[in-house]
Design an enzyme around this catalytic site. Structure first.
Site: not given
Lengths: 396, 355
Positions: A68, A182, A203, A240, A336
């Protein structure tokens, strides 16, 4: 152990584990020309088609990435650079203050180092970005490089109507990126039907492996690469292909999307029971984000597994520690990276004061969640809140 | 016991936490984030509260298999320790920020919060012995930290555990190495964690601005030089005065007068004092009956001096020194010990030096 932190990461699905294990036992670089390479390429391309089908995209619109954060960086920076190169006056980025840090920090980096200007979108108290707010921020759009609005918020679970936002962006001639990390598997996500130009997914939020994600990028969207090299992935993302991870990602997305409706109903039921149970024991608890039964464009207006609550007079840090000691795992939902909990930028972004932001906890349910998990929390929440309140707020 | 181990990321607190686990306590590790402007790896500086230190502490906690959290006490630390440090220098005194941190942060803010959350005590890596409520020097005289703990009250000491007081620093490092802690060979921390470059005068100049004033020779009353800020001086200081008086004899700082910014200097024969006055004392146990004979230590790494202690009329202490001492700086603590070669010198308490 009671795991109520599925928005952080999810257990790997058995189907994913099996598919990845099988692929890890094979040799082959998907860019090689011999039989092993062809086999690897065939597997990777099948995964690409499977992922595309699950998300309403064309296979050629799927760019595999490392997750992400990479997808968000690639979309924000790559589209900004490409759009500005085509027309130097496009230097403005329109985004919301409640985005994930992968978007926020990319935008702020461009502003600091590369001449970008930022227009912050007004956000509703629920955390939603409305088409009206986007229209106002875009103006005539001639100086805008891109807009980025998350599909569903990772902290408070609020969903925005991306199809409506994409229509507004396109009226102004501006490409729209969305972080749907999400949202995928939680609410209906159809890339093609939504009209958005770029979509981030990953994923490990839906039962797949960590370190594997994708950017869905329309064929007509131009995007400069962050990673240069062998020219894989339409020359936008060299490297790759990690075929086993890609297989795991595709299987996870397919399974998550296929089971979405039933799971959403089940998780919403558990989540509603969780919130009602906490409210019964801690009557002044405050729900953050959209109402539990919120509906948006025919789907849920809030992620079905998300409960984000503020406990006035108690610190989120103390609550988390006390729950952790009782084997209930959740999150304060705040950034954090330095190990220091700061008040959530999302809660501050929707207008909460710093105390409310600091007194919040995020509980997120997923595939493995059960009634027993909710009961485990409800068994301990009252004494935990009482204890944390005795410790008070360290700064007020 | 349920104990909270304060873990700075250094070797001492790592071993202290490990020994607490070995002793059968239910241990939770906490790293105190004290700097409001946390140094990162990228910015390169090292202090006791960098992100790298938090990582080092977390690594040890994970190896010990104990929960670990970071507590953000930056606002309290800034108000109670850093701002106090600056205000004390501005008033012509020489504060000890480690002592203040133990008094106000570790065994106040942290201990109070720990107790409220259900913990019985705070474990730290201080080198001092504490048994049955009696605080004593560490067996490692060179590493002894009883001076900066002398301000603690019986209430605070009842919630403190110091596992390292009975061993040398060498032994602490050996234990860390045996356990494979990456911090086993980590350098000792600086004295003042919020001034990682060690330039106290520069730090104070940034906070207080330049405040030029005269350097006056005590013998003649003549102005012999200029300084850029009286806060850059400590009573007893000899180096860095930046003046050369005719007779070429070494000069010491005798006094600092913050309002007129006058720094008085004089020769060695004028720099000694035979009596020290303090403000209201604190005691580590029941208040002792005065007068009494004891030893007094007048700064963090100073040598103990035999003395007679009595009460003054205004609630402070009058400490008559058996031998004259130089460098008795207002703002430092006069820490009183009862010598005990066998079990370790016992800490009675302290009073803030007023003159």
């Amino acid at each position: 152990m009671t795991y109520l932190d599925h928005a952080a990461t999810t257990p790997v699905l058995p189907e994913v584990l099996a598919a990845m294990t099988e692929q890890l036992g094979r040799v082959g670089n998907a860019s090689s020309l011999h039989a092993s390479g062809r086999a690897a390429r065939r597997t990777a391309e099948q995964a690409r088609e499977r992922l595309a089908a699950a998300l309403g995209a064309r296979p050629s619109e799927v760019l595999f990435t490392g997750g992400g954060t990479e997808s968000d960086n690639l979309a924000v920076k790559g589209i900004f650079w490409a759009r500005r190169e085509a027309d130097p006056q496009r230097r403005r980025i329109v985004t919301s203050p409640v985005e994930h840090h992968a978007v926020l920090d990319s935008v702020e980096w461009l502003a600091k180092h590369d001449g970008a200007e930022v227009t912050w979108l007004a956000v509703e108290p629920s955390g939603r970005v409305t088409p009206g707010a986007l229209r106002e921020a875009l103006g005539d759009g001639t100086d805008v490089a891109l807009a980025s609005v998350m599909w569903a918020n990772n902290e408070i679970g609020t969903v925005s109507d991306l199809a409506a936002l994409a229509a507004v962006a396109h009226e102004a001639g501006v490409p729209l990126h969305t972080d749907a990390v999400q949202a995928v598997g939680q609410v209906p996500v159809d890339f093609g039907a939504s009209g958005v130009d770029a979509l981030t997914m990953t994923g490990h939020k839906l039962g797949g492996p960590m370190g594997a994600g994708a950017l869905l990028l329309r064929r007509d969207a131009s995007c400069m690469p962050l990673l240069h090299g062998g020219g894989q992935e339409r020359d936008v993302r060299s490297g790759t292909l990690d075929v086993a991870a890609i297989v795991g990602l595709a299987v996870a997305a397919d399974v998550a999307v296929a089971g979405r409706e039933d799971r959403a109903e089940r998780l919403a039921g558990l989540r509603d029971r969780l919130v009602a149970g906490v409210v019964r024991q801690v009557p002044d608890v405050q729900l953050n984000g959209a109402p539990l039964d919120d509906v948006l464009a025919g789907g849920p207006g809030r992620l079905p597994g998300n409960a984000h609550l503020s406990f006035p007079g108690a610190e989120g840090d103390a609550l988390l520690m006390l729950l952790d000691a009782r084997e209930v795992e959740c999150s304060t939902g705040s950034a954090c990276s330095a190990g220091v909990a700061r008040p959530s930028h999302v809660l501050l972004g929707v207008g909460a004061d710093a105390d409310r932001a600091r007194s919040s906890l995020r509980f997120t349910l997923g595939t493995t969640s059960t009634d027993a998990d909710v009961d485990a929390l409800l068994d301990v929440i009252a004494p935990v809140v009482e204890r944390a309140r005795r410790a008070g707020m360290s700064r007020s | 016991m349920r104990v909270l181990a304060a873990m700075s990321g250094g070797v001492d607190s790592a071993v202290a936490a490990a020994l607490a686990v070995d002793a059968g306590h239910d241990v939770t590790g906490v790293h105190l984030a004290l700097s409001p402007d946390r140094q990162t790896l990228r910015s390169g500086a090292r202090g006791c509260c960098s992100v790298e230190d938090a990582h080092d502490a977390r690594r040890v906690a994970d190896e010990l298999g104990i929960p670990f959290y970071v507590w953000d006490l930056a606002e309290r630390f800034t108000a109670d320790v850093v701002d106090d440090f600056v205000a004390e220098y501005a008033a012509g005194r020489t504060p000890n920020p480690c002592l203040r941190c133990n008094e106000k942060i570790k065994f106040s803010a942290v201990l109070d919060r720990a107790r409220a959350l259900g913990f019985d005590a705070v474990v730290t890596g201080h080198h001092a012995r504490l048994a049955d409520g009696v605080l004593r020097r560490s067996v490692d005289a060179a590493k002894d930290q009883s001076y900066v703990l002398a301000v603690l009250t019986p209430e605070q000491l009842a919630g403190a555990v110091f596992p390292l007081g009975g061993m040398t620093k060498e032994r602490v490092r050996a234990i860390a190495a045996e356990r494979g802690f990456a911090v086993a060979t980590k350098a000792d921390s600086h004295d003042i964690c919020f001034i990682p470059d060690g330039d106290t005068r520069g730090f104070l100049t940034r906070r207080l601005g330049e405040q030029p004033g005269p350097l006056v020779d005590a013998a003649t009353g003549e102005t012999v030089g200029e300084h850029s800020g009286a806060y850059g001086f400590t009573v007893g200081q000899r180096r860095g005065l930046g003046v050369s008086v005719g007779d070429q004899r070494p000069r010491y700082v005798l006094g600092i007068e913050p309002v007129s910014r006058t720094v008085t200097i004089g020769t060695a024969d004028l720099a000694g004092v035979s009596e020290v006055r303090t403000g209201a004392p604190t005691w580590t146990g029941a208040a002792p009956r005065l007068p009494l004979r004891a030893q007094v230590q007048l700064r963090a790494h100073g040598a103990p001096v035999p003395c007679a202690v009595d009460a003054t009329g205004d609630g402070g202490l009058a400490i008559a020194l058996d031998t004259e001492q130089r460098g008795v700086a207002p703002g430092q603590s006069a820490v009183l010990y009862l010598p005990d070669a066998e079990r370790g010198d016992r800490v009675l308490g302290q009073g803030p030096v007023t003159r």
